[in-house]
Design an enzyme around this catalytic site. Structure first.
Site, PDB file in Angstrom:
ATOM      1  N   GLU A  57       0.797  -1.237   0.000  1.00  0.00           N
ATOM      2  CA  GLU A  57       0.000   0.000   0.000  1.00  0.00           C
ATOM      3  C   GLU A  57       0.827   1.284   0.000  1.00  0.00           C
ATOM      4  OE1 GLU A  57      -2.699  -0.459   3.297  1.00  0.00           O
ATOM      5  OE2 GLU A  57      -3.626  -2.236   2.431  1.00  0.00           O
TER       6      GLU A  57
ATOM      7  N   GLU B  62      -6.092 -10.833  -1.277  1.00  0.00           N
ATOM      8  CA  GLU B  62      -6.894 -10.638  -0.056  1.00  0.00           C
ATOM      9  C   GLU B  62      -8.387 -10.568  -0.372  1.00  0.00           C
ATOM     10  OE1 GLU B  62      -5.418  -7.402   2.375  1.00  0.00           O
ATOM     11  OE2 GLU B  62      -3.336  -7.835   1.864  1.00  0.00           O
TER      12      GLU B  62
HETATM   13  C1  XIL Z   1      -5.846  -6.505   8.547  1.00  0.00           C
HETATM   14  C2  XIL Z   1      -6.122  -7.693   9.446  1.00  0.00           C
HETATM   15  O1  XIL Z   1      -7.038  -8.538   8.783  1.00  0.00           O
HETATM   16  C3  XIL Z   1      -6.665  -7.245  10.779  1.00  0.00           C
HETATM   17  O2  XIL Z   1      -6.781  -8.338  11.682  1.00  0.00           O
HETATM   18  C4  XIL Z   1      -5.726  -6.193  11.391  1.00  0.00           C
HETATM   19  O3  XIL Z   1      -6.303  -5.690  12.578  1.00  0.00           O
HETATM   20  C5  XIL Z   1      -5.476  -5.064  10.419  1.00  0.00           C
HETATM   21  O4  XIL Z   1      -4.990  -5.577   9.184  1.00  0.00           O
HETATM   22  N1  XIL Z   1      -4.941  -4.896   3.813  1.00  0.00           N
HETATM   23  C6  XIL Z   1      -3.861  -5.639   4.226  1.00  0.00           C
HETATM   24  C7  XIL Z   1      -3.991  -6.498   5.423  1.00  0.00           C
HETATM   25  O5  XIL Z   1      -2.842  -5.685   3.524  1.00  0.00           O
HETATM   26  O6  XIL Z   1      -2.780  -6.634   6.119  1.00  0.00           O
HETATM   27  C8  XIL Z   1      -5.061  -5.991   6.357  1.00  0.00           C
HETATM   28  O7  XIL Z   1      -5.213  -6.954   7.377  1.00  0.00           O
HETATM   29  C9  XIL Z   1      -6.360  -5.766   5.613  1.00  0.00           C
HETATM   30  C10 XIL Z   1      -6.161  -4.729   4.534  1.00  0.00           C
END
Ligand code: XIL
Length: 391
Positions: free
Chosen positions: A171, A280
């Site tokens: 990101e 994701e």
């Molecule tokens: C999220 C997790 O799912 C949560 O448990 C944590 O509190 C915050 O991060 N994009 C990403 C992930 O790259 O690392 C994130 O994961 C969700 C959004």
């Protein structure tokens, strides 16, 4: 009584071992003990020969016998949801806490699941000390580069040969289509400068030469962010750094964005010479005040109208979710020559991070498997599309 038909295999938890306890706020829903079955459809069998299919795992999956077995039966690879992130593995300078990450990797290896690493540099879940002084001033470049290198060599080095790909930087690109700069002004960038990305990829290559190196982001299927991503990749190439793959998080909503836009971006990344990984995947079914994405800073305040499915998903939305997943997978399988893997962000609705984002404490239903570990209509649709593609 409803029959448990999501296939699980016998648990080998005893050999995996449990150590440390890290609480991540999640709603795990009801207690779970799916009926072990060896027949029944599985995503991994349906996806075999199409593309690898995986899931993000967390302590609440690997320490719960039912979920641990289910994840291993349904998927062929895992990403670790939180426990490889910098704040969790190096909370203090030189103090490494690998217990939980090791436990996840042992779980994966015990079940024969491939591991994808997430993530080495981000602006969330980072320990402050890595790029800032205690009062928030950016560290000197030299010190920050040394911290970045030490971190990447320690983490990617520890799992060298056991992690198939690393989300090296997560990101890094701004969301604003009108901003004059395209890189997000993160602590790493403030301390090091724009070349923090080139350095991070170089250090990751040094730490694990065989791992694929990924640039991962949300909303990079949208045209503006896609253009900025391609620019970043070009800049990196000009600095002699070749990223192997673009990670498209694909945190989607029911009606946004269109499958067509996602498809155009997969094609654009492929044509620019990159592999694509869907890293994701989930589909938020709850209302949002602002359009979707996964900017962790963009939290919203809830009210009861924002949480309409606490008693379960209604039939219309269940059908809309199945249709959304069907249309998405019909497109993904058409582009399987470009797609290295598809990874869901969490196993089941009860362990989804979307129960707490962007509004805390809601009851979301974004995945293929529900809170009591039953397959949803969306599961059946995805299995059907994958099977047809695999024939
Ligand atoms: C999220 C997790 O799912 C949560 O448990 C944590 O509190 C915050 O991060 N994009 C990403 C992930 O790259 O690392 C994130 O994961 C969700 C959004």
């Amino acid at each position: 009584m409803k029959r448990a038909v999501v296939t699980a295999v016998m648990c080998v938890c005893a050999t995996v071992g449990v150590s440390g306890s890290v609480a991540m706020e999640q709603d795990t829903g009801a207690a779970t003990r799916p009926v072990a079955a060896t027949t029944g459809p599985t995503l991994r069998r349906a996806a075999s020969g199409v593309f690898p299919i995986g899931v993000a795992i967390a302590p609440k999956v690997i320490r719960d016998d039912g979920r641990a077995a289910l994840a291993a039966a349904q998927f062929d690879h895992v990403t670790i949801e939180n426990h490889m992130k910098p704040a969790l593995v190096q909370p203090e300078p030189g103090v490494f806490t690998f217990e939980a990450a090791d436990e996840h990797v042992r779980y994966a290896e015990a079940y024969g699941l491939a591991v994808y690493g997430h993530t080495l540099v981000w602006h969330n879940q980072m320990p402050k000390w890595m790029f800032e002084t205690p009062d928030g001033t950016p560290l000197d470049r030299e010190k920050a580069v040394a911290n970045l290198r030490a971190h990447i060599l320690a983490v990617a080095g520890r799992y060298r040969g056991r992690v198939r790909a690393w989300d090296v930087v997560n990101e890094a690109i701004r969301d604003d289509d009108h901003a004059t700069e395209f890189l997000r002004d993160t602590p790493a960038r403030k301390a090091i400068g724009d070349d923090y990305l080139a350095l991070a990829y170089t250090f990751a290559r040094e730490a694990d030469p065989a791992a694929l190196l990924v640039y991962n982001d949300y909303n990079n299927e949208l045209p503006g962010k896609r253009t900025r991503t391609l620019k970043l990749l070009k800049d990196l190439e000009a600095r002699g750094v070749k990223v192997d793959a673009v990670g498209m998080q694909l945190h989607l909503q029911l009606g946004w964005p269109s499958v067509k836009v996602i498809e155009e971006s997969i094609v654009a990344y492929h044509e620019a010479g990159y592999r694509v990984m869907v890293t994701e995947l989930d589909v938020d079914v709850l209302p949002r005040r602002r359009p979707g994405g996964a900017d962790l800073g963009a939290v919203e305040k809830g009210d009861p109208t924002m949480d309409p499915f606490t008693a379960g998903l209604n039939a219309d939305t269940q059908t809309a979710l199945a249709k959304r997943y069907r249309e998405l997978f019909e497109m993904l399988v058409r582009h399987r020559d470009k797609i290295d893997r598809v990874t869901f962000w969490n196993l089941d609705d009860g362990t989804s991070w979307l129960n707490n984002f962007p509004v805390r404490g809601r009851t979301n239903h974004p995945l293929l498997i529900d809170r009591i570990l039953q397959p949803k209509p969306a599961f059946e649709e995805v299995v059907r599309v994958l099977r047809e593609a695999g024939r």
